[in-house]
Design a protein around this motif. Structure first.
Motif, PDB file in Angstrom:
ATOM      1  N   HIS A  94       3.080  57.015  12.957  1.00 53.59           N
ATOM      2  CA  HIS A  94       4.730  56.422  11.996  1.00 53.59           C
ATOM      3  C   HIS A  94       4.604  55.278  12.789  1.00 53.59           C
ATOM      4  CE1 HIS A  94       7.118  55.617   9.476  1.00 53.59           C
ATOM      5  NE2 HIS A  94       8.044  54.849  10.129  1.00 53.59           N
ATOM      6  N   GLU A  95       4.155  55.157  14.057  1.00 49.97           N
ATOM      7  CA  GLU A  95       3.714  53.791  15.429  1.00 49.97           C
ATOM      8  C   GLU A  95       2.946  52.822  14.618  1.00 49.97           C
ATOM      9  OE1 GLU A  95       4.262  55.663  19.210  1.00 49.97           O
ATOM     10  OE2 GLU A  95       6.052  54.797  19.248  1.00 49.97           O
ATOM     11  N   LEU A  99      10.982  60.807  19.216  1.00 49.77           N
ATOM     12  CA  LEU A  99      11.159  59.249  19.209  1.00 49.77           C
ATOM     13  C   LEU A  99       9.493  58.631  19.189  1.00 49.77           C
ATOM     14  CD1 LEU A  99      13.943  58.706  21.718  1.00 49.77           C
ATOM     15  CD2 LEU A  99      13.919  58.578  19.232  1.00 49.77           C
ATOM     16  N   GLY A 100       9.839  57.286  18.278  1.00 52.89           N
ATOM     17  CA  GLY A 100       8.314  56.189  18.524  1.00 52.89           C
ATOM     18  C   GLY A 100       9.146  54.820  18.532  1.00 52.89           C
ATOM     19  N   ILE A 101       8.691  53.508  18.645  1.00 54.44           N
ATOM     20  CA  ILE A 101       8.158  52.345  18.709  1.00 54.44           C
ATOM     21  C   ILE A 101       7.574  51.782  17.276  1.00 54.44           C
ATOM     22  CG2 ILE A 101       8.317  49.639  19.833  1.00 54.44           C
ATOM     23  CD1 ILE A 101       8.541  50.998  22.194  1.00 54.44           C
ATOM     24  N   PHE A 102       8.310  51.341  16.683  1.00 52.31           N
ATOM     25  CA  PHE A 102       7.690  51.484  15.105  1.00 52.31           C
ATOM     26  C   PHE A 102       7.795  49.556  14.748  1.00 52.31           C
ATOM     27  CE2 PHE A 102       9.641  55.541  14.156  1.00 52.31           C
ATOM     28  CZ  PHE A 102       8.784  56.006  14.935  1.00 52.31           C
ATOM     29  N   GLU A 103       6.734  49.414  13.799  1.00 50.89           N
ATOM     30  CA  GLU A 103       6.536  47.956  13.453  1.00 50.89           C
ATOM     31  C   GLU A 103       6.369  46.982  14.921  1.00 50.89           C
ATOM     32  OE1 GLU A 103       7.154  47.703  10.595  1.00 50.89           O
ATOM     33  OE2 GLU A 103       8.026  49.252   9.178  1.00 50.89           O
ATOM     34  N   ARG A 104       6.182  45.512  15.005  1.00 50.80           N
ATOM     35  CA  ARG A 104       6.041  44.937  16.204  1.00 50.80           C
ATOM     36  C   ARG A 104       6.869  43.758  16.320  1.00 50.80           C
ATOM     37  NH1 ARG A 104       0.061  43.242  13.549  1.00 50.80           N
ATOM     38  NH2 ARG A 104       0.834  42.345  11.673  1.00 50.80           N
ATOM     39  N   PRO A 110       4.005  63.237  14.463  1.00 49.91           N
ATOM     40  CA  PRO A 110       4.285  62.137  13.264  1.00 49.91           C
ATOM     41  C   PRO A 110       5.127  61.314  13.823  1.00 49.91           C
ATOM     42  CG  PRO A 110       5.105  64.527  12.455  1.00 49.91           C
ATOM     43  CD  PRO A 110       4.916  64.225  14.193  1.00 49.91           C
ATOM     44  N   ALA A 111       6.020  60.895  14.549  1.00 46.19           N
ATOM     45  CA  ALA A 111       6.165  60.089  15.378  1.00 46.19           C
ATOM     46  C   ALA A 111       4.819  58.791  15.724  1.00 46.19           C
ATOM     47  CB  ALA A 111       7.301  60.172  16.067  1.00 46.19           C
ATOM     48  N   HIS A 112       4.349  59.328  16.194  1.00 47.39           N
ATOM     49  CA  HIS A 112       3.587  58.256  17.006  1.00 47.39           C
ATOM     50  C   HIS A 112       2.039  58.226  16.528  1.00 47.39           C
ATOM     51  CE1 HIS A 112       4.915  58.719  20.795  1.00 47.39           C
ATOM     52  NE2 HIS A 112       4.928  59.804  21.105  1.00 47.39           N
ATOM     53  N   PHE A 156      10.625  59.808  13.063  1.00 47.25           N
ATOM     54  CA  PHE A 156      10.318  59.981  12.305  1.00 47.25           C
ATOM     55  C   PHE A 156      10.672  60.044  10.807  1.00 47.25           C
ATOM     56  CE2 PHE A 156       7.304  62.066   9.105  1.00 47.25           C
ATOM     57  CZ  PHE A 156       6.017  61.465   9.048  1.00 47.25           C
ATOM     58  N   THR A 192       3.114  51.998  11.025  1.00 42.93           N
ATOM     59  CA  THR A 192       3.544  50.503  10.655  1.00 42.93           C
ATOM     60  C   THR A 192       3.847  49.212  11.863  1.00 42.93           C
ATOM     61  OG1 THR A 192       4.857  51.145  12.892  1.00 42.93           O
ATOM     62  CG2 THR A 192       5.979  51.904   9.980  1.00 42.93           C
ATOM     63  N   PHE A 193       3.228  49.600  12.631  1.00 38.02           N
ATOM     64  CA  PHE A 193       2.350  49.007  13.862  1.00 38.02           C
ATOM     65  C   PHE A 193       1.471  47.752  12.619  1.00 38.02           C
ATOM     66  CE2 PHE A 193      -0.169  46.136  16.805  1.00 38.02           C
ATOM     67  CZ  PHE A 193       1.157  45.176  17.621  1.00 38.02           C
ATOM     68  N   VAL A 227      10.749  57.291  24.682  1.00 40.43           N
ATOM     69  CA  VAL A 227       9.802  57.705  24.153  1.00 40.43           C
ATOM     70  C   VAL A 227       8.991  58.486  24.634  1.00 40.43           C
ATOM     71  CG1 VAL A 227       7.604  57.210  23.182  1.00 40.43           C
ATOM     72  CG2 VAL A 227       9.920  55.631  22.705  1.00 40.43           C
TER      73      VAL A 227
END
Ligand code: SF4
Ligand code: SF4
Lengths: 532, 160
Positions: free
Chosen positions: B64-65, A166-171, B60-62, A180, B68-69, A154
């Motif tokens: 989305h982070e 890239l990202g870290i999604f959910e938790r 957008p990915a950030h 995305f 979704t958190f 990321v």
């Protein structure tokens, strides 16, 4: 410059040095996953805990700056226990699918489990399952179950390419790396995330399942993809050729060079080596008479070529060398010019499509050695050579590597030119439309099949080393030209790349003072080079 | 832009800038701006994430982070009313299980679903900090406490 003690050993480090680097300087390895010297500090993996005297509990080394008089201990019982527990946490939901994981053998989960883990797993619940074998883009495959969420990938996309895919999604234990929705990881440097991923979460789609990494051999080399000359390791598969259907070059990996590419490579360079094992490789010298092509021996080819050069007046001989050739090859060509008093020489052939360039690594000049060719003195007007041929003023034309028919020059004019020359000689690694039109075709070794040096656009001379045997009867260009020189009566031709380099250094002032030894692994700037 | 693209009004954009200026890093305003977006558009679609990302110059990915958190951003369009029943310890001991069962049966949905007419979304959530009035639930912005099936039926009747 603070001085500190690491495991009883004194070291002095520059201000702002973190404890991982300070310990490294003291010869102590602090295990870590998320820390990477080329990226920002995340403090995410918690593995780099060390004890600092007077601190109440272990502290992460990556985010602690060394200070004067600090006493750091990396192997106390408490630190070892902490590491072991953190390893256990990292592996709680890990699928342990090493037998089918490409990273096995170079995976930091495996390495650190053996060094710092070795606990008996206590996890009895069903593990959390996540997506496996998800293509993120043209080059990278994701296995989210193997990911330890170190966030290196990321941060790479945020900080190095600034593309932020890239990202870290959910938790919690559902957290996972991803894109995305609807996007792809297709920036020009995407392959680097595979290198920096410490585990098997990101693997290389091209390399996947080709061969186990412990069967690979490695040679230090330089990428020939553009004028930057990124430092690489060439990984070749000599020991299990049947695992990859005979493909010898398994992959290219970046080799750190702080003055050139640091830890990175572009994708075009990283995956641009397919020509080495391509079906169009030239395997033996061939002679074409009309439509008939027949194999010849090297002796026949060299004799025929020497005869052609002897019977043509110097003004009726043209040479189009190539900026893809090594300095050693180019100097051999220069000797040939001197030997026959040739003047019609050039090396630049304009590409049909101009190369792309960015302000990171990628250079518009897609040749590794344009500056070297210039300095060796081969920088003539290539268009003039072509025109001379077209005007029936050349009897012999030697072309190194180029496909003139795929250049910016109108193909019809090139055809006319090639058709107007009595002896067209093509020297190169791969067949192309130009080699098909030549009377003699001589197979050259690819850069991974030989030694040599390139001079990058900044004037840095860098060595590349042989990683595998030349295919078929291919020879390095310096050897081909050297044999030709010998046939023409030049007794002093060299028999190793290094000897050619020595002769080059003695003859061309720009290279003064250099030697293979002086170049070492990181190369050396030419004395006159101005750093861009 | 088509009419379905999420867009803030001029006043809302001014509010976005005001919020961004409150934090040393403008990103700090992401949560309130996402709430604004949710209030305005009803939920946070991927298009909304991209729109908000543009307002923050983030990828957008950030966004989305972040979306979704946190569980309070709706990633699907909810019903006109959102019923969130606490199923944490106190409420559970006080019968949240049967409260949820009653709601499921009356609304004919599973937890996490929306009634077919788009009227109510049923959720079960962690502690809402009203243990003294367990079992309880939140209906839109109101707390409904000391629930019984009869009380629930009356509440549901009041939801248009
Ligand atoms: S995919 Fe690899 S680099 Fe990315 S967060 Fe996971 S472990 Fe780290
Ligand atoms: S930037 Fe140039 S030298 Fe570096 S990897 Fe890419 S093509 Fe090769």
């Amino acid at each position: 410059m603070p001085r500190l003690t690491v495991n009883g050993q004194q070291v002095e480090v520059p201000a702002e040095t973190n404890l991982i680097e300070a310990a490294r300087k003291a010869g102590v390895e602090v295990p870590h996953y998320c820390y990477h010297p080329g990226l920002s500090i995340a403090g995410q993996c918690r593995l780099c805990m060390v004890d600092i005297e007077k601190a109440p509990r272990p502290t992460i080394a990556c985010n602690t700056i060394a200070t004067e008089g600090m006493v750091v201990l990396t192997e106390t019982d408490r630190v070892r226990e902490t590491r072991k527990s953190i390893m256990e946490f990292h592996l709680i939901n890990h699928p342990l699918d090493c037998p089918v994981c490409d990273q096995a053998g170079e995976c930091w989960l495996q390495i650190y489990y053996m060094k710092h883990g070795l606990y008996d797993p206590r996890m009895r619940d069903e593990k959390v399952h996540k997506p496996k074998a998800v293509p993120l883009g043209p080059h990278v495959m994701l296995d989210a179950e193997r990911c330890i969420l170190c966030s290196r990938c990321v941060r790479f996309c945020d900080e190095i390419t600034a593309t932020g895919e890239l990202g870290i999604f959910e938790r919690g234990d559902h957290s996972e790396i991803g894109l995305f929705p609807g996007r792809a990881l297709e920036n020009p440097y995407s392959g680097n995330v595979v290198d920096i991923c410490p585990v098997g979460a990101l693997t290389d789609r091209d390399f996947r399942f080709q061969v186990r990494v412990w069967y690979l051999d490695s040679a230090k080399s330089v990428c020939p993809g553009c004028a930057r000359g990124c430092n690489i390791d060439v990984h070749v598969n000599r020991r299990r050729p049947h695992h990859a259907e005979g493909r010898r070059v398994a992959r290219l990996k970046p080799r750190y060079n702080g003055s050139v590419n640091r830890w990175w490579l572009c994708d075009a360079g990283r995956y641009g080596f397919t020509f080495v094992d391509d079906k169009d490789r030239l395997l033996a010298p061939t002679r074409r008479e009309g439509e008939t092509v027949s194999d010849a021996t090297w002796d026949e080819a060299i004799a025929a070529l020497a005869a052609a050069l002897r019977r043509s007046p110097p003004d009726e001989i043209g040479i189009i060398a190539s900026p893809k050739m090594a300095n050693e090859d180019l100097f051999a060509v220069r000797r040939l010019l001197d030997n026959r008093a040739l003047r019609r020489v050039a090396f630049r052939v304009p590409p049909r499509v101009a190369g792309d360039q960015d302000n990171f690594l990628i250079r518009a000049d897609k040749n590794p050695n344009s500056l070297g060719a210039e300095l060796v003195g081969l920088g003539g007007d290539s268009r003039a050579v072509l025109e001379a041929a077209r005007a029936h003023r050349l009897r012999c034309l030697m072309i190194f590597g180029h496909d003139l028919l795929a250049s910016e020059w109108p193909a019809a004019e090139v055809r006319e030119a090639l058709g107007a020359v009595e002896t067209v000689v093509f020297v190169g690694a791969n067949a192309n439309a130009t080699s098909a039109a030549a009377h003699w075709v001589l197979p050259a070794a690819a850069w991974v099949e030989r030694d040599g040096t390139y001079t990058n656009f900044e004037g840095r001379v860098q060595r590349f080393r042989q990683a595998t045997e030349p295919i078929g009867q291919a020879l390095a260009e310096w050897e081909i030209v050297g044999r030709l020189l010998a046939a023409l009566g030049d007794e002093s031709t060299a028999t190793r790349a290094e000897h050619w380099f020595r002769q080059l250094v003695a003859a061309v002032p720009a290279f003064a003072g250099l030697s293979y030894q002086a170049l070492g692994d990181g190369g050396r700037l030419l004395a006159g080079a101005v750093k861009a | 832009m088509t009419t379905t693209d999420p867009t803030f009004s001029a006043e809302q954009l001014a509010e976005v800038r005001r919020l961004q200026a409150l934090y040393p890093d403008a990103r700090g305003a992401l949560l309130p701006v996402l709430y604004m977006a949710q209030d305005t558009f009803g939920w946070i679609s991927l298009e909304t994430e991209e729109y908000v990302a543009g307002l923050f110059d983030l990828s957008p990915a950030h966004v989305h982070e972040v979306v979704t958190f946190y569980t309070l951003y709706f990633r699907e369009r909810p019903g006109r009313h959102v019923v969130s029943v606490c199923h944490n310890l106190s409420c559970h001991l006080a019968g949240a299980g049967s409260i949820i069962a009653h709601l499921k049966q009356r609304l004919r949905v599973e937890v996490g679903e929306t009634t077919e007419d788009g009227r109510v979304t049923l959720l079960s959530v962690e502690c809402l900090c009203a243990c003294e009035a367990a079992p309880m639930m939140q209906v839109d912005d109101r707390y409904e406490m000391n629930l019984t099936p009869v009380k629930i039926d009356r509440i549901l009747e009041g939801l248009a």
